[in-house]
Write a protein that holds these residues in place. Structure first.
Motif, short mmCIF file in Angstrom:
data_model
loop_
_atom_site.label_atom_id
_atom_site.label_comp_id
_atom_site.label_asym_id
_atom_site.label_seq_id
_atom_site.Cartn_x
_atom_site.Cartn_y
_atom_site.Cartn_z
N GLY A 18 -12.09 -8.25 3.40
CA GLY A 18 -11.73 -8.54 4.80
C GLY A 18 -11.77 -7.28 5.63
N ALA A 19 -12.77 -7.20 6.53
CA ALA A 19 -12.94 -5.99 7.36
C ALA A 19 -12.49 -6.28 8.78
CB ALA A 19 -14.40 -5.55 7.35
N GLY A 20 -11.29 -6.87 8.92
CA GLY A 20 -10.82 -7.27 10.24
C GLY A 20 -9.85 -6.26 10.84
N TYR A 21 -8.99 -6.77 11.71
CA TYR A 21 -8.02 -5.93 12.42
C TYR A 21 -7.04 -5.26 11.48
CZ TYR A 21 -9.57 -7.41 17.01
OH TYR A 21 -10.31 -7.60 18.14
N VAL A 22 -6.75 -5.92 10.35
CA VAL A 22 -5.82 -5.33 9.39
C VAL A 22 -6.58 -4.48 8.38
CG1 VAL A 22 -4.16 -5.85 7.55
CG2 VAL A 22 -4.09 -7.13 9.69
N GLY A 23 -7.59 -5.08 7.72
CA GLY A 23 -8.30 -4.38 6.65
C GLY A 23 -8.96 -3.09 7.12
N GLY A 24 -9.68 -3.15 8.24
CA GLY A 24 -10.43 -1.97 8.72
C GLY A 24 -9.54 -0.75 8.95
N PRO A 25 -8.60 -0.83 9.89
CA PRO A 25 -7.76 0.34 10.17
C PRO A 25 -6.91 0.78 8.97
CG PRO A 25 -7.62 -1.23 11.98
CD PRO A 25 -8.40 -1.90 10.88
N THR A 26 -6.38 -0.19 8.19
CA THR A 26 -5.53 0.19 7.06
C THR A 26 -6.32 0.99 6.04
OG1 THR A 26 -4.35 -1.88 7.36
CG2 THR A 26 -3.91 -0.71 5.32
N MET A 27 -7.51 0.52 5.72
CA MET A 27 -8.32 1.24 4.72
C MET A 27 -8.79 2.59 5.27
SD MET A 27 -8.13 -0.39 2.01
CE MET A 27 -6.66 -1.37 2.28
N ALA A 28 -9.04 2.64 6.59
CA ALA A 28 -9.47 3.92 7.18
C ALA A 28 -8.38 4.97 6.97
CB ALA A 28 -9.77 3.72 8.66
N VAL A 29 -7.13 4.58 7.21
CA VAL A 29 -6.04 5.56 7.07
C VAL A 29 -5.83 5.92 5.60
CG1 VAL A 29 -3.55 5.91 7.38
CG2 VAL A 29 -4.93 5.00 9.26
N ILE A 30 -5.89 4.94 4.71
CA ILE A 30 -5.73 5.28 3.28
C ILE A 30 -6.84 6.24 2.85
CG2 ILE A 30 -5.67 4.38 0.90
CD1 ILE A 30 -4.33 1.89 1.88
N ALA A 31 -8.08 5.97 3.32
CA ALA A 31 -9.20 6.85 2.95
C ALA A 31 -8.96 8.26 3.47
CB ALA A 31 -10.50 6.29 3.51
N ASP A 32 -8.46 8.35 4.69
CA ASP A 32 -8.23 9.65 5.31
C ASP A 32 -7.16 10.44 4.55
OD1 ASP A 32 -9.03 11.33 7.36
OD2 ASP A 32 -7.32 10.82 8.63
N LYS A 33 -6.14 9.73 4.08
CA LYS A 33 -5.02 10.40 3.42
C LYS A 33 -5.26 10.61 1.92
CE LYS A 33 -2.39 10.58 7.05
NZ LYS A 33 -2.03 11.88 7.64
N CYS A 34 -6.20 9.88 1.35
CA CYS A 34 -6.43 9.97 -0.10
C CYS A 34 -7.91 10.25 -0.37
CB CYS A 34 -6.02 8.67 -0.79
SG CYS A 34 -4.38 8.10 -0.39
N PRO A 35 -8.38 11.48 -0.15
CA PRO A 35 -9.81 11.75 -0.27
C PRO A 35 -10.35 11.51 -1.68
CG PRO A 35 -8.57 13.73 0.38
CD PRO A 35 -7.59 12.62 0.30
N ASN A 36 -9.47 11.50 -2.69
CA ASN A 36 -9.98 11.30 -4.05
C ASN A 36 -10.08 9.82 -4.45
OD1 ASN A 36 -7.24 10.99 -3.98
ND2 ASN A 36 -6.95 11.65 -6.10
N ILE A 37 -9.73 8.92 -3.54
CA ILE A 37 -9.88 7.49 -3.86
C ILE A 37 -11.11 6.95 -3.11
CG2 ILE A 37 -8.84 5.18 -3.71
CD1 ILE A 37 -6.11 6.43 -3.89
N GLN A 38 -11.97 6.25 -3.82
CA GLN A 38 -13.15 5.63 -3.19
C GLN A 38 -12.74 4.25 -2.67
OE1 GLN A 38 -16.35 6.53 -2.48
NE2 GLN A 38 -15.76 8.63 -3.06
N ILE A 39 -13.00 4.00 -1.40
CA ILE A 39 -12.58 2.73 -0.81
C ILE A 39 -13.78 1.94 -0.31
CG2 ILE A 39 -11.17 1.68 0.99
CD1 ILE A 39 -9.25 3.95 0.69
#
Ligand code: UDX
Ligand code: ADP
Length: 487
Positions: A18-39
């Protein structure tokens, strides 16, 4: 959780469905904060994924302040958007379910219960494809006990997996999202709390460890899974209830000569009440409030708690009544008819700083005015003409600059305007109706605008954003929500 505790389940790969209003921004922030996790963010909607992969960051499918910068930093490194749902589930240690859960339109629970067909489809997709141990996280707001449904589907897969290479096991967590649109990135970076509900402490620890990279430990709350699901619904119901409360008071203010802003300030200074979420407006919109309250109502009815159900349902009823009330006031003030009168609608999004129109009060109010035969020019800095057309379910008609030829239109007509700076949209208008609190509407040049309108011209401010003196001094009549001293 102790620092440096060895994680049983280390998370290297996340898949978000789900790349919607919730999925998109939430995953963007997790990716930004966790560079060693592939999302990997996956969606069945090809257009949406194409938009997330746009080179032009203005064209991302969601407008959120700060989002484009994060996408620029992370996309292609540890944040990826694709339609490869099966493939990315296979690789994932943790799968977030972030799909839509709208209110059911037909069948059992229609009009109240959430439609879980997308969630169920995701659970089945995960069950078919997951390999090894997978932690499934409910991110979408769901009715209480949905985790049970997901678990049942996953358990069936777990018990039937015969192929060695496809051995799978699952944990299910509830991790509701509390972000508000327009402030999503800030809300994700500095949340008031992160809620994780689950049964298996080791799975909870894995998710908790991800958030603890930027959220203080004391803000990560662990609960049982049902409390987590219910807390999300209840949080939204409480917020919506505050808005319905203050909006109901706005009607009383108009009747008694009080001013709703003054009343809100007075009650909000009481620490126990607090000053936030007391702005009277055209009625709450957005994808969550109405849906979540109706969900709560359905739940209460299901358990035979009819008084509880009625209490929460009244929050939604007042909201609808309030929107109708505003439409009627506009018609009454314009001498009982808006037929063939040009009205400028400022704002269509359900609140400022978002392009989202779901459940926007503007939809109902514009439909009501169109039913009365009005000619609407609708402006919004972020909402597109095609979105408005979808919401109103009426084709636009070009009449700007050519108003007279539509004087005898049989029913209401509308046109979209991208611009307001040249003030052309105000020519020959009888009234301006402010429905979204965009900053650019605060700085309008009323002395210039009034010259272009048909006297006695009106401004209807449902968001309390205009400078009342400037509007009145310019010679306009002003109606403000909850203003007992209004014209
Ligand atoms: C809401 C919740 O705030 C968020 O925690 C949850 O995760 C999702 O639902 P959202 O719908 O994005 O977020 O917007 P919100 O800022 O809560 O506003 C909802 C509606 O209430 C808007 O139409 C807004 O204009 C209205 N509102 C809000 C008011 O009328 N007055 C207020 O004081 C606050
Ligand atoms: P929310 O506001 O909860 O994020 P949205 O409607 O903005 O809701 O986004 C939900 C997304 O989930 C949509 O883009 C939709 O295409 C996607 N989706 C729904 N079902 C599935 C599914 N089974 N597999 C992948 N994506 C899905």
């Amino acid at each position: 959780m102790e620092i440096n505790k060895i994680m049983k389940y280390k998370i290297n790969n996340i898949c978000c469905i789900g790349a919607g209003y919730v999925g998109g921004p939430t995953m963007a922030v997790i990716a930004d904060k966790c560079p060693n996790i592939q999302i990997e963010v996956v969606d069945i909607n090809k257009v949406r994924i194409r938009q997330w992969n746009e080179d032009d960051f203005e064209k991302l499918p969601i407008f959120e302040p700060g989002l484009a910068e994060i996408i620029k930093r992370c996309r292609g490194k540890n944040l990826h958007f694709s339609n490869f749902v099966e493939e990315k589930i296979k690789k994932a240690d943790m799968v977030f379910i972030s799909v839509n859960t709208p209110t059911k339109k037909k069948g059992l629970g229609a009009g109240k219960a959430s439609d879980l067909k997308w969630v169920e489809a995701c659970a089945r997709e995960v069950a078919r494809n997951a390999i090894g141990h997978t932690i499934v996280v409910e991110k979408s707001t769901l009715p209480v006990r949905t985790a049970e449904v997901i678990k049942e589907i996953l358990n069936a897969a777990q018990n039937s997996s015969s192929n060695e290479s496809h051995l799978c096991s699952f944990d299910v967590l509830s991790n509701p999202e509390f972000l508000a649109e327009g402030t999503a990135i800030n809300d994700l970076m500095y949340p008031d709390r992160v809620l994780i509900g689950g049964e298996n402490q080791e799975a909870i620890d894995s998710l908790s460890e991800i958030y603890s990279r930027w959220v203080p430990r004391n803000k990560i709350l662990e609960t049982n899974i049902w409390s987590s699901e219910l807390a999300k619904l209840t949080a939204n119901a409480f917020l919506a209830q505050r808005i319905s409360s203050i909006n109901s008071v706005s009607a009383l203010c108009e009747a008694t000569g009080a001013d709703v802003r003054e009343v809100a300030r007075a009650i909000g200074s009481d620490n126990r009440i607090g000053s936030k979420f007391l702005d009277s407006g055209p009625g709450f919109g957005g994808s969550c409030f109405k849906k979540d309250i109706l969900n709560l109502v359905y739940l209460a009815e299901y358990f035979g708690l009819n008084e509880v159900a009625n209490f929460w349902e009244s929050v939604v009823k007042i909201n609808s009544w309030h929107q109708k009330r505003i439409s009627e006031i506009i018609v009454k003030k314009l001498f009982g008819t808006v037929a063939n009168k040009k009205l400028v609608i400022l704002g269509f999004a359900f609140k400022a700083n978002t392009n989202d129109t779901r459940e926007s009060a503007a939809i109902t109010i514009c439909k009501n005015l169109l039913n009365e035969g009005a000619n609407l020019i609708i402006h919004d800095p972020k909402v597109t003409a095609s979105q408005i057309e979808n919401d109103l379910n009426i084709n636009p008609i070009k009449f700007l600059g050519n108003e007279n030829s539509f004087l005898n239109a049989k029913s209401g007509i509308w046109e979209y305007s991208k611009y307001i700076n040249n003030l052309e949209i105000f020519n020959n208008a009888y009234a301006i109706v402010i429905l979204t609190e965009w900053d650019e509407y605060r700085a309008l040049k009323w002395t210039e605008i009034v010259k272009r309108m048909v006297p006695p011209a009106w401004v209807f401010d449902s968001r309390s954003i205009v400078n009342t003196e400037e509007v009145r001094d310019a010679g306009l009549s002003l109606w403000r929500l909850g203003d007992g001293f209004g014209d």
